[in-house]
Scaffold this active site. Structure first.
Site, mmCIF file in Angstrom:
data_model
loop_
_atom_site.group_PDB
_atom_site.id
_atom_site.type_symbol
_atom_site.label_atom_id
_atom_site.label_comp_id
_atom_site.label_asym_id
_atom_site.label_seq_id
_atom_site.Cartn_x
_atom_site.Cartn_y
_atom_site.Cartn_z
ATOM 1 N N HIS A 78 1.343 14.832 0.552
ATOM 2 C CA HIS A 78 1.471 13.982 -0.637
ATOM 3 C C HIS A 78 2.753 14.347 -1.369
ATOM 4 O O HIS A 78 3.099 15.521 -1.461
ATOM 5 C CB HIS A 78 0.285 14.189 -1.592
ATOM 6 C CG HIS A 78 0.510 13.550 -2.933
ATOM 7 N ND1 HIS A 78 0.221 12.218 -3.169
ATOM 8 C CD2 HIS A 78 1.066 14.028 -4.081
ATOM 9 C CE1 HIS A 78 0.567 11.920 -4.418
ATOM 10 N NE2 HIS A 78 1.080 13.000 -5.003
ATOM 11 N N ASN A 110 -2.305 11.647 6.773
ATOM 12 C CA ASN A 110 -0.839 11.596 6.785
ATOM 13 C C ASN A 110 -0.178 12.859 6.238
ATOM 14 O O ASN A 110 0.954 12.845 5.781
ATOM 15 C CB ASN A 110 -0.325 10.323 6.104
ATOM 16 C CG ASN A 110 -0.765 10.223 4.655
ATOM 17 O OD1 ASN A 110 -1.350 11.154 4.114
ATOM 18 N ND2 ASN A 110 -0.467 9.100 4.027
ATOM 19 N N LYS A 157 -1.775 18.256 2.637
ATOM 20 C CA LYS A 157 -3.165 17.803 2.576
ATOM 21 C C LYS A 157 -4.044 18.613 3.544
ATOM 22 O O LYS A 157 -3.530 19.368 4.381
ATOM 23 C CB LYS A 157 -3.212 16.307 2.917
ATOM 24 C CG LYS A 157 -2.526 15.409 1.871
ATOM 25 C CD LYS A 157 -2.668 13.941 2.264
ATOM 26 C CE LYS A 157 -2.070 13.018 1.214
ATOM 27 N NZ LYS A 157 -2.240 11.583 1.585
ATOM 28 N N TYR A 199 -5.988 10.564 -7.800
ATOM 29 C CA TYR A 199 -5.881 9.286 -7.098
ATOM 30 C C TYR A 199 -6.438 8.121 -7.910
ATOM 31 O O TYR A 199 -6.790 7.083 -7.344
ATOM 32 C CB TYR A 199 -6.579 9.372 -5.739
ATOM 33 C CG TYR A 199 -5.755 10.076 -4.673
ATOM 34 C CD1 TYR A 199 -4.444 9.671 -4.402
ATOM 35 C CD2 TYR A 199 -6.288 11.119 -3.917
ATOM 36 C CE1 TYR A 199 -3.691 10.302 -3.423
ATOM 37 C CE2 TYR A 199 -5.525 11.751 -2.926
ATOM 38 C CZ TYR A 199 -4.234 11.328 -2.685
ATOM 39 O OH TYR A 199 -3.487 11.944 -1.712
ATOM 40 N N GLU A 223 1.567 14.572 -12.399
ATOM 41 C CA GLU A 223 0.883 15.283 -11.314
ATOM 42 C C GLU A 223 1.107 16.793 -11.416
ATOM 43 O O GLU A 223 0.196 17.578 -11.146
ATOM 44 C CB GLU A 223 1.353 14.724 -9.964
ATOM 45 C CG GLU A 223 0.906 13.272 -9.798
ATOM 46 C CD GLU A 223 1.326 12.637 -8.474
ATOM 47 O OE1 GLU A 223 2.183 13.211 -7.764
ATOM 48 O OE2 GLU A 223 0.777 11.564 -8.153
HETATM 49 P P1 IDP Z 1 1.573 7.591 -0.578
HETATM 50 O O1 IDP Z 1 0.753 8.813 -0.248
HETATM 51 O O2 IDP Z 1 2.632 7.339 0.479
HETATM 52 O O3 IDP Z 1 2.134 7.616 -1.964
HETATM 53 P P2 IDP Z 1 -0.340 5.635 -1.543
HETATM 54 O O4 IDP Z 1 -0.221 4.166 -1.369
HETATM 55 O O5 IDP Z 1 -0.123 6.207 -2.911
HETATM 56 O O6 IDP Z 1 0.603 6.339 -0.473
HETATM 57 O O7 IDP Z 1 -1.796 6.033 -1.046
HETATM 58 C C1 IDP Z 1 -2.314 7.324 -1.292
HETATM 59 C C2 IDP Z 1 -2.984 7.833 -0.031
HETATM 60 O O8 IDP Z 1 -4.119 7.033 0.266
HETATM 61 C C3 IDP Z 1 -2.119 7.739 1.235
HETATM 62 O O9 IDP Z 1 -1.266 8.856 1.368
HETATM 63 C C4 IDP Z 1 -3.176 7.716 2.320
HETATM 64 O O10 IDP Z 1 -3.668 9.029 2.584
HETATM 65 C C5 IDP Z 1 -4.290 6.916 1.663
HETATM 66 N N1 IDP Z 1 -4.195 5.498 2.008
HETATM 67 C C6 IDP Z 1 -3.338 4.583 1.525
HETATM 68 N N2 IDP Z 1 -3.558 3.369 2.036
HETATM 69 C C7 IDP Z 1 -4.610 3.522 2.871
HETATM 70 C C8 IDP Z 1 -5.329 2.611 3.708
HETATM 71 O O11 IDP Z 1 -5.051 1.426 3.798
HETATM 72 N N3 IDP Z 1 -6.358 3.163 4.432
HETATM 73 C C9 IDP Z 1 -6.688 4.473 4.373
HETATM 74 N N4 IDP Z 1 -6.047 5.356 3.587
HETATM 75 C C10 IDP Z 1 -5.022 4.885 2.848
HETATM 76 MG MG MG Z 2 1.298 7.423 -3.836
#
Ligand code: IDP
Ligand code: MG
Length: 159
Positions: free
Chosen positions: A119, A116, A13, A53, A132
């Protein structure tokens, strides 16, 4: 396709790119024995961000997520190997770096849920990997080749 040929979509990212983590992250997948079959340094536009997303459209963090993922270049990749989707997710850690074990990518490189670093396709979402990959790569951008080390990674791969 043999069972070594599962493909998954992975992306460093914008925070990971800016922090110079592309090489380190690619190294981890190489070291594991996975095979890179596609890689693209690119900028995600608004439309692609919404498509990628889409499942999070109704979440309160969606607008911030789209803004973040379009804020700078990403490094999109396709990695291939046995159980690749789940194994990459294991190597990534939890969604929140704060909950991620040391030794995982998010556990080693992040502290904040919104930033984080990486992805990876969700292994619990059937077909997410193929969807994807199709979204980010044309078929002719994925390269078919033999990785010579595969015979040492997999017991049942021929030399
Ligand atoms: P993942 O990336 O581990 O699959 P997902 O639940 O699919 O997690 O969420 C996609 C992305 O959205 C996460 O990687 C993170 O960057 C962001 N995200 C998820 N939950 C939150 C939140 O509660 N606050 C802010 N960003 C979030
Ligand atoms: Mg995800």
């Amino acid at each position: 396709m043999s069972h070594h040929d599962e493909r998954t979509f992975v992306m460093v990212k914008p925070d990971g790119v800016q922090r110079g983590l592309i090489g380190d992250i690619v190294s981890r997948f190489e070291d594991r024995g996975l095979k890179m079959v596609g890689g693209k340094f690119m900028q995600i536009d608004e439309k692609l961000a919404h498509e990628h997303y889409g499942e999070h459209e109704d979440k309160p963090f969606f607008d911030g997520l789209v803004e973040f993922i379009t804020s700078g270049p990403v490094f999109a990749m396709v990695w291939e190997g046995a159980d690749a989707t789940r194994q990459v997710r294991n190597m990534m850690g939890e969604t929140d770096p704060a909950d991620s074990a040391p030794g995982t990518i998010r556990g080693d490189f992040g502290l904040d849920l919104g930033h984080n670093v990486i992805h990876g396709s969700d292994h619990e979402d059937e077909g997410a990997n193929e969807r994807e990959i199709d979204l980010f790569f044309d078929e002719d951008e994925l390269v078919d080749y033999t990785l010579d080390t595969a015979a040492w990674v997999y017991e049942d791969e021929d030399h």
